[in-house]
Design a protein around this motif. Structure first.
Motif, mmCIF file in Angstrom:
data_model
loop_
_atom_site.group_PDB
_atom_site.id
_atom_site.type_symbol
_atom_site.label_atom_id
_atom_site.label_comp_id
_atom_site.label_asym_id
_atom_site.label_seq_id
_atom_site.Cartn_x
_atom_site.Cartn_y
_atom_site.Cartn_z
ATOM 1 N N ALA A 330 30.983 60.895 53.386
ATOM 2 C CA ALA A 330 31.990 59.881 53.075
ATOM 3 C C ALA A 330 33.072 59.913 54.154
ATOM 4 C CB ALA A 330 32.593 60.148 51.705
ATOM 5 N N ASP A 331 33.454 58.778 54.661
ATOM 6 C CA ASP A 331 34.369 58.718 55.792
ATOM 7 C C ASP A 331 35.398 57.609 55.601
ATOM 8 O OD1 ASP A 331 35.391 59.191 58.389
ATOM 9 O OD2 ASP A 331 34.177 57.530 59.153
ATOM 10 N N PRO A 332 36.327 57.788 54.659
ATOM 11 C CA PRO A 332 37.344 56.748 54.453
ATOM 12 C C PRO A 332 38.259 56.626 55.670
ATOM 13 C CG PRO A 332 37.834 58.713 53.143
ATOM 14 C CD PRO A 332 36.496 58.935 53.766
ATOM 15 N N ASP A 333 38.783 55.425 55.894
ATOM 16 C CA ASP A 333 39.699 55.213 57.023
ATOM 17 C C ASP A 333 40.894 56.148 56.920
ATOM 18 O OD1 ASP A 333 38.033 53.234 57.898
ATOM 19 O OD2 ASP A 333 39.099 51.656 56.793
ATOM 20 N N ASP A 334 41.437 56.252 55.705
ATOM 21 C CA ASP A 334 42.471 57.250 55.417
ATOM 22 C C ASP A 334 41.770 58.403 54.707
ATOM 23 O OD1 ASP A 334 44.379 58.880 54.326
ATOM 24 O OD2 ASP A 334 45.555 57.256 53.423
ATOM 25 N N PRO A 335 41.746 59.592 55.317
ATOM 26 C CA PRO A 335 40.968 60.688 54.722
ATOM 27 C C PRO A 335 41.431 61.058 53.311
ATOM 28 C CG PRO A 335 42.277 61.464 56.592
ATOM 29 C CD PRO A 335 42.346 59.976 56.605
ATOM 30 N N ARG A 336 42.650 60.655 52.937
ATOM 31 C CA ARG A 336 43.101 60.965 51.576
ATOM 32 C C ARG A 336 42.715 59.878 50.583
ATOM 33 N NH1 ARG A 336 49.141 61.329 53.422
ATOM 34 N NH2 ARG A 336 48.340 59.274 53.946
ATOM 35 N N ASP A 337 42.029 58.846 51.082
ATOM 36 C CA ASP A 337 41.782 57.690 50.209
ATOM 37 C C ASP A 337 40.299 57.513 49.895
ATOM 38 O OD1 ASP A 337 42.303 55.580 48.604
ATOM 39 O OD2 ASP A 337 42.681 54.145 50.216
ATOM 40 N N LEU A 338 39.691 58.564 49.404
ATOM 41 C CA LEU A 338 38.287 58.518 49.003
ATOM 42 C C LEU A 338 38.077 57.483 47.899
ATOM 43 C CD1 LEU A 338 35.633 60.066 49.575
ATOM 44 C CD2 LEU A 338 36.251 61.624 47.735
ATOM 45 N N PHE A 339 38.992 57.488 46.941
ATOM 46 C CA PHE A 339 38.880 56.567 45.805
ATOM 47 C C PHE A 339 38.927 55.106 46.281
ATOM 48 C CE2 PHE A 339 40.748 53.978 42.416
ATOM 49 C CZ PHE A 339 39.929 54.296 41.350
ATOM 50 N N GLY A 340 39.890 54.826 47.151
ATOM 51 C CA GLY A 340 40.014 53.451 47.661
ATOM 52 C C GLY A 340 38.753 53.013 48.391
ATOM 53 N N MET A 341 38.152 53.935 49.131
ATOM 54 C CA MET A 341 36.914 53.595 49.843
ATOM 55 C C MET A 341 35.821 53.197 48.853
ATOM 56 S SD MET A 341 34.495 55.975 52.260
ATOM 57 C CE MET A 341 33.786 56.796 50.853
ATOM 58 N N VAL A 342 35.669 53.982 47.801
ATOM 59 C CA VAL A 342 34.628 53.688 46.809
ATOM 60 C C VAL A 342 34.897 52.340 46.149
ATOM 61 C CG1 VAL A 342 33.566 54.440 44.646
ATOM 62 C CG2 VAL A 342 34.183 56.131 46.378
ATOM 63 N N MET A 343 36.144 52.111 45.747
ATOM 64 C CA MET A 343 36.454 50.884 45.009
ATOM 65 C C MET A 343 36.338 49.651 45.897
ATOM 66 S SD MET A 343 36.805 51.612 41.970
ATOM 67 C CE MET A 343 35.874 53.137 41.932
ATOM 68 N N ARG A 344 36.786 49.756 47.129
ATOM 69 C CA ARG A 344 36.724 48.594 48.026
ATOM 70 C C ARG A 344 35.287 48.268 48.425
ATOM 71 N NH1 ARG A 344 41.586 50.903 49.774
ATOM 72 N NH2 ARG A 344 40.543 52.141 51.371
ATOM 73 N N SER A 345 34.402 49.257 48.329
ATOM 74 C CA SER A 345 33.015 49.009 48.745
ATOM 75 C C SER A 345 32.352 47.959 47.874
ATOM 76 C CB SER A 345 32.207 50.310 48.668
ATOM 77 O OG SER A 345 31.968 50.675 47.321
ATOM 78 N N VAL A 346 32.855 47.773 46.664
ATOM 79 C CA VAL A 346 32.232 46.836 45.722
ATOM 80 C C VAL A 346 32.247 45.418 46.276
ATOM 81 C CG1 VAL A 346 34.249 46.194 44.337
ATOM 82 C CG2 VAL A 346 32.000 46.409 43.247
ATOM 83 N N GLN A 347 33.222 45.132 47.110
ATOM 84 C CA GLN A 347 33.324 43.781 47.670
ATOM 85 C C GLN A 347 32.172 43.456 48.610
ATOM 86 O OE1 GLN A 347 37.150 44.197 49.427
ATOM 87 N NE2 GLN A 347 38.154 44.497 47.455
ATOM 88 N N THR A 348 31.512 44.480 49.098
ATOM 89 C CA THR A 348 30.423 44.227 50.045
ATOM 90 C C THR A 348 29.078 44.137 49.338
ATOM 91 O OG1 THR A 348 29.941 46.539 50.425
ATOM 92 C CG2 THR A 348 31.683 45.565 51.757
ATOM 93 N N PHE A 349 29.059 44.233 48.019
ATOM 94 C CA PHE A 349 27.790 44.296 47.287
ATOM 95 C C PHE A 349 27.351 42.942 46.757
ATOM 96 C CE2 PHE A 349 28.764 48.931 45.918
ATOM 97 C CZ PHE A 349 28.554 49.333 47.222
ATOM 98 N N ALA A 350 27.855 41.871 47.350
ATOM 99 C CA ALA A 350 27.553 40.538 46.809
ATOM 100 C C ALA A 350 26.046 40.255 46.869
ATOM 101 C CB ALA A 350 28.309 39.479 47.582
#
Lengths: 350, 350
Positions: A330-350
């Motif tokens: 897992a490689d979030p842009d902000d290393p402290r924002d693992l949760f944000g990375m997971v949640m924002r990924s949903v937008q790419t699942f169209a």
């Protein structure tokens, strides 16, 4: 290595490994592995060393074998399940990894079933370079399973062994081994007993798979001056040599605390003298001292050997291109924002 | 699971994991993980338990965490490198595997950076179910990094926490956490000191990342009846709580031999009484006994928790289809003919 994206881990599959080995050539790979092993045995003292972490069950064992040279960390996962062959599975399967000590990030993941067979053969011949009689030409191989061809080719390439005497309790295994080695420059004799197999052999390789206290070699079978490459006795309750042979031999091991538990010397007193192979390779202790000396390499396999093999493999990746990148970290842009990375990924699942 | 080809290992990449979590829903995943964890804590005694195998360096630690329930074996690879964030890398990355004890063959490989954050939060709330004051509504969270949102959502979903008081030495981390949790049913207050954060909180979660003997909580900050969920003190030389708090608390741990080395209780005598969480969950020892009791879950993370998480994940593979198969295990037609498989493969490389 080209710089890798930090979240991707190069993965060498079984198919990749077969391509690497066949493109480079199996004998060349064995020779290169022997070189890498020799380098690492010479710097043995600097490695983190710990006995493997084993999980035993009635059917076998699963082991983790970690080590580190301070810059790179490596570990291997390996199982040993002797009854697997009865259901068409491998006795031993393995995979391994290298990681960057500074960041803890994985650098490479690889199959190691094939690589373990290669590194085991390369380790055997490295030991024999220092321990076998000078000018050895004939090797007996007792046990003609998965390891046997790799052992034979390593001993031909590095030591010049050209005569093989094969024996297996299963004729089919011996014939399989002989067929696989046909046309590779060996004079091969399939023998109908262990006793015949060892006749005239300067080197005896024992590489049987049964998990029991077996007596593959008895004392009267082994003459003076022979080098025994004992591969198969490699876990508690699994040995191949009669104790009397051990008592009149000079015994060389990889890592004493592990070999006392897993090797042929589990039959001996805890303080029976042994020499660690790295001491011979580094030049601190002599290997073979004369033509009458009986030497045994009581090999159980150690993590540093896997490390050497993985180090060699990693050096082949760029040149051969035989790997794929796994999306493993897992490689979030902000290393402290693992949760944000997971949640924002949903937008790419169209 | 559908039967897998023996040589293929299902692999859950970071992308697969994000799809699984977002499709099922992060709160539902946390609740399911809590259930799986509770099942495994109830059968804690039957697991193979060993302290993790750690390789320490100046920059951090790489660990292997194996366990087995007799049928399935699992292990996790995890690193801890506090300075990684300064170069844009994760402090903790992880991957893990399940294997079949009977054959030793791997059953699943998975990323575990995300899964570890989820299982850590689920373990925290499982402990709090038994230890926090009944009817708790307010949680202070000191340290608002990668773990924080997962902790908050687990405590909302399972315990009904609706009020969060956030504090981080870096304001940006607290704002990031609050923004990620916006619209999820919390009343959130960002506090400008640790002291303000703990005001009125029935539960205090400490989840800071600095590798040092820190004093995140001093004795005067913690009133009677509070439950402390201490996540961040998880390796030798890394603690968060002042010793005086420990001395007046009832302390609950995962696996005592590991927590004595890695947890808050590394500050205490080797025989300071602690209770293992499984004893509470199984009903052998009471958890919270009254409204004035100060309880601490001194959490360091244990292999069985990763096992539970991997077991849950494996049960989601067929339903979600979010995995790929890795060609990871050599599978010759004749299990003794590894060499022949490699050599014959060359014919397919035209």
């Amino acid at each position: 290595m080209t710089p890798q994206a930090v979240n991707l881990v190069p993965f060498v599959s079984v198919d990749h490994m077969m391509k690497i080995v066949t493109e480079i050539g199996v004998e060349e790979v064995l020779a290169h592995l022997c070189d890498y092993l020799e380098e690492d045995f010479k710097r043995w003292e600097l490695f983190d060393k710990t006995p493997r972490v084993a999980s035993h069950s009635v059917s076998g064992v699963i082991e983790l074998m970690p080590t580190s040279d301070g810059d790179v960390y490596g570990f291997k996962y390996v199982n040993g399940h002797p009854q697997n062959t009865t259901v068409g599975l491998q006795t031993v399967t393995a995979f391994g990894m290298l990681s960057d000590v500074t960041t803890g990030y994985p650098l490479m993941l690889s199959e190691m079933t094939i690589l373990t067979a290669l590194r085991t053969a390369a380790t055997s011949v490295l030991a024999a370079k220092y321990l076998a009689p000078t000018g050895s030409k004939t090797m007996a191989m007792i046990g003609n399973g998965s390891q046997s061809e790799f052992q034979a080719l390593a001993f031909k390439k590095i030591l010049g062994i050209t005569s093989l005497r094969l024996y297996d309790i299963d004729d089919n295994a011996a014939r399989k081994c002989a067929a696989n080695l046909a046309g590779r420059g060996f004079d091969i004799v399939i023998c109908d007993s262990k006793e015949k197999a060892v006749e005239g052999a300067e080197i005896i390789t024992t590489v049987t798979a049964d998990k029991q206290l077996a007596t593959i070699l008895t004392d009267n079978m082994v003459g003076a001056g022979v080098h025994i490459n004992a591969i198969g006795g490699d876990c508690p309750g699994k040995t191949e040599l009669h104790k009397d042979i051990l008592m009149r031999s000079d015994i060389f091991v990889e890592y004493t605390p592990q070999t006392r538990i897993e090797g042929e010397i589990q039959q001996l007193a805890h303080d029976h003298p042994v020499v660690e192979l790295w001491q011979v390779i580094k030049g601190d202790i002599p290997g073979r001292r004369g033509s009458q000396q009986l030497t045994i390499f009581d090999s159980v396999g150690f993590a540093i050997e896997d490390f050497s093999a993985l180090r060699y493999l990693r050096d082949q990746l760029d040149r051969t291109g035989h790997f794929e990148n796994l999306d493993m970290l897992a490689d979030p842009d902000d290393p402290r924002d693992l949760f944000g990375m997971v949640m924002r990924s949903v937008q790419t699942f169209a």
